[in-house]
Design a protein around this motif. Structure first.
Motif, short mmCIF file in Angstrom:
data_model
loop_
_atom_site.label_atom_id
_atom_site.label_comp_id
_atom_site.label_asym_id
_atom_site.label_seq_id
_atom_site.Cartn_x
_atom_site.Cartn_y
_atom_site.Cartn_z
N ARG A 7 0.83 -1.20 0.00
CA ARG A 7 0.00 0.00 0.00
C ARG A 7 0.87 1.25 0.00
N VAL A 8 1.93 1.25 0.80
CA VAL A 8 2.83 2.41 0.85
C VAL A 8 3.49 2.62 -0.51
N ALA A 9 3.93 1.52 -1.13
CA ALA A 9 4.57 1.62 -2.43
C ALA A 9 3.63 2.24 -3.45
N LYS A 10 2.37 1.83 -3.44
CA LYS A 10 1.39 2.34 -4.40
C LYS A 10 1.10 3.81 -4.15
N VAL A 11 0.89 4.18 -2.89
CA VAL A 11 0.57 5.57 -2.56
C VAL A 11 1.73 6.50 -2.86
N ALA A 12 2.95 6.06 -2.54
CA ALA A 12 4.12 6.93 -2.69
C ALA A 12 4.72 6.90 -4.08
N GLY A 13 4.30 5.94 -4.91
CA GLY A 13 4.84 5.87 -6.25
C GLY A 13 6.25 5.33 -6.31
N ARG A 39 6.09 -6.10 7.23
CA ARG A 39 6.28 -4.70 7.57
C ARG A 39 4.94 -3.97 7.66
N ARG A 40 4.83 -3.08 8.64
CA ARG A 40 3.64 -2.23 8.82
C ARG A 40 4.11 -0.81 9.07
N TYR A 41 3.66 0.11 8.22
CA TYR A 41 4.07 1.51 8.29
C TYR A 41 2.95 2.35 8.90
N ASP A 42 3.34 3.38 9.67
CA ASP A 42 2.33 4.29 10.22
C ASP A 42 2.45 5.65 9.55
N ASP A 43 1.64 6.62 9.99
CA ASP A 43 1.62 7.93 9.36
C ASP A 43 2.97 8.64 9.46
N ALA A 44 3.66 8.46 10.59
CA ALA A 44 4.98 9.08 10.74
C ALA A 44 5.97 8.51 9.73
N ASP A 45 5.86 7.23 9.45
CA ASP A 45 6.73 6.61 8.45
C ASP A 45 6.47 7.21 7.07
N LEU A 46 5.18 7.43 6.76
CA LEU A 46 4.85 8.03 5.45
C LEU A 46 5.35 9.46 5.35
N GLU A 47 5.32 10.20 6.45
CA GLU A 47 5.85 11.56 6.44
C GLU A 47 7.36 11.54 6.18
N ARG A 48 8.05 10.58 6.79
CA ARG A 48 9.48 10.47 6.56
C ARG A 48 9.77 10.08 5.10
N LEU A 49 8.95 9.18 4.56
CA LEU A 49 9.13 8.79 3.16
C LEU A 49 8.92 9.98 2.24
N GLN A 50 7.96 10.82 2.56
CA GLN A 50 7.73 12.01 1.74
C GLN A 50 8.96 12.90 1.74
N LEU A 51 9.59 13.08 2.90
CA LEU A 51 10.80 13.88 2.97
C LEU A 51 11.93 13.23 2.18
N ILE A 52 12.03 11.92 2.27
CA ILE A 52 13.07 11.21 1.51
C ILE A 52 12.90 11.47 0.02
N ARG A 53 11.66 11.39 -0.44
CA ARG A 53 11.40 11.61 -1.87
C ARG A 53 11.71 13.05 -2.28
N TYR A 54 11.40 14.01 -1.42
CA TYR A 54 11.74 15.40 -1.71
C TYR A 54 13.24 15.55 -1.92
N TYR A 55 14.00 15.01 -0.96
CA TYR A 55 15.45 15.17 -1.04
C TYR A 55 16.04 14.37 -2.20
N ARG A 56 15.47 13.21 -2.51
CA ARG A 56 15.94 12.45 -3.67
C ARG A 56 15.69 13.23 -4.95
N GLU A 57 14.53 13.88 -5.02
CA GLU A 57 14.22 14.69 -6.20
C GLU A 57 15.22 15.82 -6.35
#
Length: 252
Positions: A7-13, A39-57
């Motif tokens: 689910r995280v992979a699909k939402v985050a692309g 693995r089970r991710y929570d909202d804080a994990d998704l927020e961290r993933l969003q930051l990771i994607r920003y910095y990767r971009e």
């Protein structure tokens, strides 16, 4: 709320393999696991993933992103300010950068000296002159455009068929690497990003790492380029763009 890795992979692309890789290197470890070990991710994990994607971009390597995100002095507002500053710098650089263009538009030059029969053999129903005027308006004053135009004017049918064959072979291999689940900053993906740069340099103009990352950004900003790569494989435009940036950071 808890989310599965799929689910995280699909939402985050991103790919599931990428999330597994982030977990393995400690960049993004899920906050929990099921009794079966999934693995089970929570909202804080998704927020961290969003930051990771920003910095990767923005072109940061994963190791540096980990240092930035784990800085105890940094808060979400600080991350946003930093990203705003970095994006502002990137916009300025892109505005000032001498943009160039790769094979998909280089083939559209009016100086392609082929008979109608040869053009059909090489390009099929595609019109290689369709965007010549636009390309000249956007890049006509650059050294890269002039060099590419000069080289293209010398190529005959065999040259264009060889260029087409090289690009198609490269395309099959980048699609296969993406499909394997290898992250865009994996050695396999970066090697193909480097080969992409060298194909441009060999046939059209000297494609520096700065120019190459500019092309990578254009593959996402220009819907025509995005559509070209998405037709090869869903998500390929973003995957290639990320691989090009990772390769430039590693090699430049």
């Amino acid at each position: 709320m808890a989310y599965t890795v799929g689910r995280v992979a699909k939402v985050a692309g991103v790919t599931v393999r990428t999330l597994h890789h982030y977990d393995e290197i400690g960049l993004l470890s899920p906050s929990g696991r099921t009794a079966a070990g999934y693995r089970r991710y929570d909202d804080a994990d998704l927020e961290r993933l969003q930051l990771i994607r920003y910095y990767r971009e923005l072109g940061f390597p994963l190791e540096e992103i980990a240092v930035i995100l784990d800085d105890p002095a940094a808060d979400p507002a600080a991350h946003l300010r930093r990203q705003h500053e970095l994006l502002t710098v990137r916009v300025k650089r892109l505005q000032e950068m001498v943009a160039a263009i790769e094979f998909a538009m280089e083939a559209r030059k009016v100086n392609i000296r082929l008979t109608p029969e040869e053009r059909f053999e090489v390009f099929g129903d595609f019109d290689p002159d369709a965007h010549a005027e636009e390309a000249e308006q956007r890049w006509g004053g650059t050294d890269a455009y002039q060099e590419s135009n000069r080289r293209a004017s010398r190529y005959g049918k065999d040259d264009w068929l060889r260029i087409k064959e090289e690009n198609e072979d490269w395309g099959r291999r980048i699609v296969a690497v993406q499909a394997s689940g290898a992250p865009a900053d994996s050695p396999e993906a970066m090697e193909l990003a480097e080969e992409h740069r060298q194909i441009i340099s060999r046939w059209f103009y000297e494609c520096s790492y700065e120019i190459h990352t500019g092309l990578a950004d254009m593959y996402l900003a220009d819907e025509r380029f995005t559509a070209h790569y998405e037709a090869m494989a869903p998500g390929l435009a973003g995957y290639l763009s990320e691989a090009i940036h990772a390769n430039a950071i590693t090699r430049a």
